[in-house]
Design a protein around this motif. Sequence first.
Motif, PDB file in Angstrom:
ATOM      1  N   SER A  96      53.300   3.724  -7.805  1.00  0.00           N
ATOM      2  CA  SER A  96      52.693   5.014  -7.502  1.00  0.00           C
ATOM      3  C   SER A  96      53.054   6.082  -8.519  1.00  0.00           C
ATOM      4  N   SER A  97      54.211   5.957  -9.166  1.00  0.00           N
ATOM      5  CA  SER A  97      54.607   6.952 -10.163  1.00  0.00           C
ATOM      6  C   SER A  97      53.800   6.835 -11.453  1.00  0.00           C
ATOM      7  N   ILE A  98      53.088   5.715 -11.633  1.00  0.00           N
ATOM      8  CA  ILE A  98      52.300   5.508 -12.841  1.00  0.00           C
ATOM      9  C   ILE A  98      50.803   5.620 -12.533  1.00  0.00           C
ATOM     10  N   ILE A  99      50.303   4.788 -11.631  1.00  0.00           N
ATOM     11  CA  ILE A  99      48.889   4.814 -11.246  1.00  0.00           C
ATOM     12  C   ILE A  99      48.792   4.779  -9.733  1.00  0.00           C
ATOM     13  N   ASN A 100      48.044   5.678  -9.169  1.00  0.00           N
ATOM     14  CA  ASN A 100      47.774   5.680  -7.733  1.00  0.00           C
ATOM     15  C   ASN A 100      46.713   4.612  -7.462  1.00  0.00           C
ATOM     16  N   LEU A 101      47.122   3.496  -6.849  1.00  0.00           N
ATOM     17  CA  LEU A 101      46.234   2.352  -6.688  1.00  0.00           C
ATOM     18  C   LEU A 101      44.983   2.669  -5.870  1.00  0.00           C
ATOM     19  N   PRO A 102      45.100   3.218  -4.658  1.00  0.00           N
ATOM     20  CA  PRO A 102      43.876   3.490  -3.896  1.00  0.00           C
ATOM     21  C   PRO A 102      42.916   4.420  -4.636  1.00  0.00           C
ATOM     22  N   ARG A 103      43.468   5.416  -5.321  1.00  0.00           N
ATOM     23  CA  ARG A 103      42.606   6.337  -6.065  1.00  0.00           C
ATOM     24  C   ARG A 103      41.933   5.629  -7.242  1.00  0.00           C
ATOM     25  N   ALA A 104      42.680   4.788  -7.954  1.00  0.00           N
ATOM     26  CA  ALA A 104      42.096   4.062  -9.082  1.00  0.00           C
ATOM     27  C   ALA A 104      40.979   3.129  -8.624  1.00  0.00           C
ATOM     28  N   ALA A 105      41.129   2.557  -7.416  1.00  0.00           N
ATOM     29  CA  ALA A 105      40.109   1.650  -6.895  1.00  0.00           C
ATOM     30  C   ALA A 105      38.834   2.378  -6.505  1.00  0.00           C
ATOM     31  N   ALA A 106      38.948   3.674  -6.168  1.00  0.00           N
ATOM     32  CA  ALA A 106      37.802   4.410  -5.633  1.00  0.00           C
ATOM     33  C   ALA A 106      37.230   5.456  -6.575  1.00  0.00           C
ATOM     34  N   ASP A 107      37.970   5.842  -7.617  1.00  0.00           N
ATOM     35  CA  ASP A 107      37.596   7.006  -8.418  1.00  0.00           C
ATOM     36  C   ASP A 107      37.578   6.672  -9.910  1.00  0.00           C
ATOM     37  N   PRO A 108      36.423   6.293 -10.444  1.00  0.00           N
ATOM     38  CA  PRO A 108      36.342   5.993 -11.883  1.00  0.00           C
ATOM     39  C   PRO A 108      36.751   7.170 -12.763  1.00  0.00           C
ATOM     40  N   ALA A 109      36.496   8.383 -12.317  1.00  0.00           N
ATOM     41  CA  ALA A 109      36.864   9.550 -13.118  1.00  0.00           C
ATOM     42  C   ALA A 109      38.386   9.635 -13.295  1.00  0.00           C
ATOM     43  N   TYR A 110      39.129   9.295 -12.255  1.00  0.00           N
ATOM     44  CA  TYR A 110      40.589   9.270 -12.341  1.00  0.00           C
ATOM     45  C   TYR A 110      41.038   8.242 -13.385  1.00  0.00           C
ATOM     46  N   CYS A 111      40.379   7.084 -13.391  1.00  0.00           N
ATOM     47  CA  CYS A 111      40.710   6.047 -14.375  1.00  0.00           C
ATOM     48  C   CYS A 111      40.356   6.502 -15.789  1.00  0.00           C
ATOM     49  N   ASP A 112      39.273   7.239 -15.923  1.00  0.00           N
ATOM     50  CA  ASP A 112      38.921   7.795 -17.235  1.00  0.00           C
ATOM     51  C   ASP A 112      40.005   8.749 -17.735  1.00  0.00           C
ATOM     52  N   GLU A 113      40.594   9.507 -16.826  1.00  0.00           N
ATOM     53  CA  GLU A 113      41.677  10.412 -17.213  1.00  0.00           C
ATOM     54  C   GLU A 113      42.874   9.624 -17.748  1.00  0.00           C
TER      55      GLU A 113
ATOM     56  N   THR B 138      43.586  -3.991  -6.086  1.00  0.00           N
ATOM     57  CA  THR B 138      43.863  -4.091  -7.520  1.00  0.00           C
ATOM     58  C   THR B 138      42.642  -4.545  -8.305  1.00  0.00           C
ATOM     59  N   VAL B 139      41.710  -5.231  -7.654  1.00  0.00           N
ATOM     60  CA  VAL B 139      40.536  -5.741  -8.372  1.00  0.00           C
ATOM     61  C   VAL B 139      39.615  -4.596  -8.815  1.00  0.00           C
ATOM     62  N   PRO B 140      39.100  -3.744  -7.893  1.00  0.00           N
ATOM     63  CA  PRO B 140      38.268  -2.631  -8.366  1.00  0.00           C
ATOM     64  C   PRO B 140      39.052  -1.643  -9.223  1.00  0.00           C
ATOM     65  N   ALA B 141      40.353  -1.487  -8.952  1.00  0.00           N
ATOM     66  CA  ALA B 141      41.147  -0.571  -9.766  1.00  0.00           C
ATOM     67  C   ALA B 141      41.218  -1.056 -11.205  1.00  0.00           C
ATOM     68  N   ALA B 142      41.481  -2.342 -11.395  1.00  0.00           N
ATOM     69  CA  ALA B 142      41.535  -2.887 -12.751  1.00  0.00           C
ATOM     70  C   ALA B 142      40.181  -2.769 -13.440  1.00  0.00           C
ATOM     71  N   LYS B 143      39.103  -3.042 -12.701  1.00  0.00           N
ATOM     72  CA  LYS B 143      37.756  -2.914 -13.278  1.00  0.00           C
ATOM     73  C   LYS B 143      37.481  -1.478 -13.700  1.00  0.00           C
ATOM     74  N   ASN B 144      37.822  -0.515 -12.858  1.00  0.00           N
ATOM     75  CA  ASN B 144      37.590   0.884 -13.198  1.00  0.00           C
ATOM     76  C   ASN B 144      38.400   1.318 -14.416  1.00  0.00           C
ATOM     77  N   LEU B 145      39.573   0.718 -14.583  1.00  0.00           N
ATOM     78  CA  LEU B 145      40.413   1.023 -15.735  1.00  0.00           C
ATOM     79  C   LEU B 145      39.979   0.270 -16.988  1.00  0.00           C
TER      80      LEU B 145
END
Length: 333
Positions: free
Chosen positions: A38-55, A113-120
């Motif tokens: 959680s201190s590096i990447i917020n997993l639920p947010r990364a899975a749901a928010d491509p804009a967060y992954c872009d950041e 982790t699957v959609p989060a990795a894809k978004n990243l």
Amino acid sequence: MARPISLCVGQFSEMPLEEICKMASEIGYDGLEMSFRSSIINLPRAAADPAYCDEINGLLGRYGLKAWAVSAHMYGQCVGDYDDPRLDNLCPQEYRGKPDEIRRWACEQMMLTVPAAKNLGIPVVTGFMGSTLWRYFYFYPQTFPDFVEEKWAEFLDLWVPILDEYKKNGVKFALEVHPTEMAYDYYTTQELLERLHYHEGFGINFDPSHLVWQGVDPVVFLRDFAPYICNTHMKDVYVKMDGKNGILGSYQRFGDLRRAWNFRSLGHGSVNFDDIIRQINTMDYRGPLAVEWEDNGMEKRFGARDAFVYLKSLNYAPSDIAFDAVTINSDRK
């Protein structure tokens, strides 16, 4: 060409991500192996928010870094393990002391982790799987074959649906072969692959440090499992058997110099990294060499630089000609 060198962020996760990026860039690293801590990447947010992954990718880009893999070790451990009070250190407060809820939560996190990795835009998730058998690794009291089969079935029921999701989305889960996991040496890795029917969502994260102290040759491991290697961790271990200690650790904590083995910064242990690079150069491996720095006897920022300098000196590409080609040609009349 030589492979990119990345730094695993897990051992530096007390630092803000931007500070890690700055340090890695200044040292010369090509990228980071990210983490779903959680201190590096917020997993639920990364899975749901491509804009967060872009950041996050934008931050990496500002420091000239890339990410080829992301770690989910703690979540995976909680999937395969069960009713171990130490798992309370890996899960949220509300699940502590509730093994069924810990396992349910962990399975949900691994699916995320699957959609989060894809978004990243990261193709490989490294991690642990835990084990339904590890606590019984020494087959006494008598451990009958039907009991072992029952534990394998339980493990597969947990993990195959997760790996199916990986396959469906074109992401690989790369198990770090490691004691406490279902696959921890050569033969258990072979058996896991067979029982998974060589699942297309599954691969291996190679780490020689966990093989060497067990007496497993990491070069043989690399050679025989080459098609399944999705990521590499460059980590060293120093082995010193003094007639008193044994490989099971004697209940001594990591870093205790009485132990038979301890993890060390690259080049300060017993792993022959030159042989490993030569073997990797024979393989169709296109990922990074990821420094996973662990050494209780060395300050970590010094260690991050020390490991990079050592690995860079060995990160050579294979020759594109036979060394004696000129001599052979010049001798022709």
